[in-house]
Design a protein around this motif. Structure first.
Motif: not given
Length: 247
Positions: A1-2, A4-5, A151, A197-198, A201-202, A204-205, A211
């Motif tokens: 996620m980092a 991505y941001e 998002y 965002r959560r 993030d989920a 991508l996890t 990504l």
């Protein structure tokens, strides 16, 4: 996620720094071009929200469910995409806002605007591009990329929304019928953005290999929305020159 941001930082800044967008966000933006921009933006945004529930549910149907040995939390993105909406459709409220802006204009400047003609006019290229993006993501190999679109668009309620809302209150005053949909999006923006965002993030996890697709999709969604804001500004300027709202 980092990652991505970090990848999206420049695109987000590019939207805010766009000359047309910057004009709309200025606290000194003249009321006439701002009101005509708001009229165009509300009218054309209806095309971007009319199919929103189908886009989201369509992506959810293709996103799938977690494997039996995965914890239920891993399917949070899927549940988000499949969840039915309980809100009044945004396009209904945007149409009402557009009509309210037209009525405000008529009362303030004595000029009647053909709002029905505007609402039935083909939307600008940016709207058609955005709609194609949503359709392509649904039918493509990575329907979960809808979460990146969701998002990035939701983030605008936090980054761009407050300045727009401040200008709406300055220009339209207590006539909240001109901007109540925007006001609600700004009020809910922080919580909704955090939720989106959560969910991203989920996703991508669950699928780190997604990504690059998520980054590309988020960038494309931002570019489409920046183009919409710019096209609405240019059309608003043309409206003031010609005195027409529906052409």
């Amino acid at each position: 996620m980092a990652q991505y941001e970090t990848a999206l930082e420049a695109d987000r800044r590019r939207l805010i720094d766009d000359p047309a967008v910057a004009q709309v966000l200025l606290p000194t933006c003249d009321e006439r071009p701002f009101a005509r921009w708001m009229l165009r933006h509300n009218a054309y945004s209806t095309h971007m929200t009319h199919e929103a529930e189908r886009w989201v549910s369509g992506a959810g149907e293709r996103y799938g469910t977690p494997a039996p040995d995965e914890p239920d939390k891993a399917d949070e993105p899927g549940r988000a995409l499949r969840a039915p909406s309980r809100k009044k459709p945004g396009y209904d409220r945007m149409i009402a806002n557009a009509r309210a802006v037209a009525a405000w204009w008529s009362e303030r400047f004595g000029e009647t605007l053909d709002i029905d003609a505007l609402l039935t006019t083909a939307p600008p290229a940016s709207v058609e591009f955005y709609a194609r993006l949503r359709e392509n993501v649904i039918s493509g190999p990575a329907p979960s990329a809808q979460l990146a679109i969701w998002y990035e668009i939701e983030r605008l309620s936090v980054t761009v929304g407050p300045a727009l809302l401040a200008n709406c209150r300055r220009v339209f005053g207590t006539n909240a019928a001109c901007y109540d949909f925007l006001a609600e999006r700004v009020r809910l923006g922080a919580d909704c953005t955090a939720l989106k965002r959560r969910q991203l993030d989920a996703a991508l996890t669950r699928s780190p290999s997604a990504l690059d697709t998520m980054i590309k999709t988020g960038k494309t969604a931002l570019a489409a929305y920046a183009s919409l804001m710019t096209e609405c500004w240019e059309l608003a300027q043309a409206d003031l020159r010609t005195g027409e709202a529906g052409t």
